[in-house]
Enzyme design. Structure first.
Site, PDB file in Angstrom:
ATOM      1  N   GLY A  14       0.839  -1.193   0.000  1.00  0.00           N
ATOM      2  CA  GLY A  14       0.000   0.000   0.000  1.00  0.00           C
ATOM      3  C   GLY A  14       0.867   1.232   0.000  1.00  0.00           C
ATOM      4  O   GLY A  14       1.945   1.251  -0.588  1.00  0.00           O
ATOM      5  N   CYS A  15       0.425   2.248   0.680  1.00  0.00           N
ATOM      6  CA  CYS A  15       1.143   3.526   0.747  1.00  0.00           C
ATOM      7  C   CYS A  15       2.532   3.335   1.352  1.00  0.00           C
ATOM      8  O   CYS A  15       2.667   2.813   2.453  1.00  0.00           O
ATOM      9  CB  CYS A  15       0.336   4.510   1.595  1.00  0.00           C
ATOM     10  SG  CYS A  15       1.185   6.051   1.933  1.00  0.00           S
ATOM     11  N   PHE A  16       3.557   3.773   0.637  1.00  0.00           N
ATOM     12  CA  PHE A  16       4.910   3.573   1.162  1.00  0.00           C
ATOM     13  C   PHE A  16       5.194   4.411   2.392  1.00  0.00           C
ATOM     14  O   PHE A  16       6.048   4.073   3.196  1.00  0.00           O
ATOM     15  CB  PHE A  16       6.006   3.722   0.099  1.00  0.00           C
ATOM     16  CG  PHE A  16       5.968   4.938  -0.788  1.00  0.00           C
ATOM     17  CD1 PHE A  16       5.619   6.193  -0.360  1.00  0.00           C
ATOM     18  CD2 PHE A  16       6.317   4.784  -2.124  1.00  0.00           C
ATOM     19  CE1 PHE A  16       5.625   7.291  -1.208  1.00  0.00           C
ATOM     20  CE2 PHE A  16       6.332   5.867  -2.995  1.00  0.00           C
ATOM     21  CZ  PHE A  16       5.980   7.131  -2.529  1.00  0.00           C
ATOM     22  N   TRP A  17       4.478   5.506   2.580  1.00  0.00           N
ATOM     23  CA  TRP A  17       4.674   6.298   3.795  1.00  0.00           C
ATOM     24  C   TRP A  17       4.398   5.460   5.038  1.00  0.00           C
ATOM     25  O   TRP A  17       5.052   5.611   6.051  1.00  0.00           O
ATOM     26  CB  TRP A  17       3.744   7.497   3.832  1.00  0.00           C
ATOM     27  CG  TRP A  17       3.992   8.563   2.829  1.00  0.00           C
ATOM     28  CD1 TRP A  17       5.059   8.727   1.996  1.00  0.00           C
ATOM     29  CD2 TRP A  17       3.120   9.659   2.559  1.00  0.00           C
ATOM     30  NE1 TRP A  17       4.902   9.846   1.234  1.00  0.00           N
ATOM     31  CE2 TRP A  17       3.719  10.443   1.549  1.00  0.00           C
ATOM     32  CE3 TRP A  17       1.885  10.056   3.057  1.00  0.00           C
ATOM     33  CZ2 TRP A  17       3.138  11.595   1.048  1.00  0.00           C
ATOM     34  CZ3 TRP A  17       1.304  11.207   2.552  1.00  0.00           C
ATOM     35  CH2 TRP A  17       1.930  11.964   1.559  1.00  0.00           C
ATOM     36  N   CYS A  18       3.412   4.576   4.940  1.00  0.00           N
ATOM     37  CA  CYS A  18       2.995   3.790   6.102  1.00  0.00           C
ATOM     38  C   CYS A  18       4.011   2.727   6.502  1.00  0.00           C
ATOM     39  O   CYS A  18       4.139   2.419   7.682  1.00  0.00           O
ATOM     40  CB  CYS A  18       1.651   3.124   5.834  1.00  0.00           C
ATOM     41  SG  CYS A  18       0.282   4.295   5.694  1.00  0.00           S
TER      42      CYS A  18
END
Length: 181
Positions: A14-18
């Protein structure tokens, strides 16, 4: 020069920030780079990847010391920090760029990924089957500088406080034995 004792794992959850910040905290991980892989456009921008038209997934490329953390352990963490049963989405993030994917750099990584998926499916941890793709490593493109270590650099940003901070707290409590000290 690359340390001959290190290996590379490329994972999309999913979101790489997470997930960027989570993998950075693991003992044995020496580097985490947020980026894009699996698509057809060379050197894509974040805006291009967000359209879903490039075919790239948001990924993290992890350099790790297998003497300190095994690839299997990284996969266990990977499967614990996102929902591998939702096709092309994680929470409110929807699109192929948010797919669950493992880019295997070696035949051994592919075999371990497939074995880990079979183990988790057999344990019935999830109500639905795992849809994580296991594919051969593809060209990796580092994301723009402002995406790197995003949570640490932007802890008061709304998305970080509401979405990432609770994941970090849960992760730390569940993975305490694997964290860098």
């Amino acid at each position: 020069m690359t340390n001959p004792r290190t290996e590379v794992a490329t994972l999309g959850a999913g979101c790489f920030w997470c997930v960027d910040t989570l993998f950075r905290e693991l003992r044995g991980v020496t580097s985490v780079v947020s980026g894009y892989a699996g698509g057809t456009r060379p050197s894509p921008s974040y805006e291009q990847v967000c359209t879903g038209a490039t075919g790239h997934a948001e990924v993290v490329q992890i350099t790790f010391d297998p003497q300190q953390i095994s690839y299997h352990d990284l996969l266990e963490v990977f499967f614990s920090v996102h929902d591998p049963t939702t096709l092309n989405r994680q929470g409110a993030d929807v699109g192929t760029q948010y797919r669950s994917v493992i880019f295997a750099h070696t035949p051994e990584q592919r075999a371990m990924a497939e074995q880990t998926i079979a183990e988790i499916d057999a344990q019935k941890i999830w109500d639905d089957p795992i849809v994580t793709q296991v594919v051969d490593a593809a060209p990796f493109y580092a994301a723009e500088a402002y995406h790197q270590n995003y949570y640490t650099n932007n802890p008061n940003q709304g998305y970080c406080r509401v979405v990432i901070a609770p994941k970090v707290a849960k992760f730390r409590s569940q993975q305490l034995a694997r964290l860098q000290r």
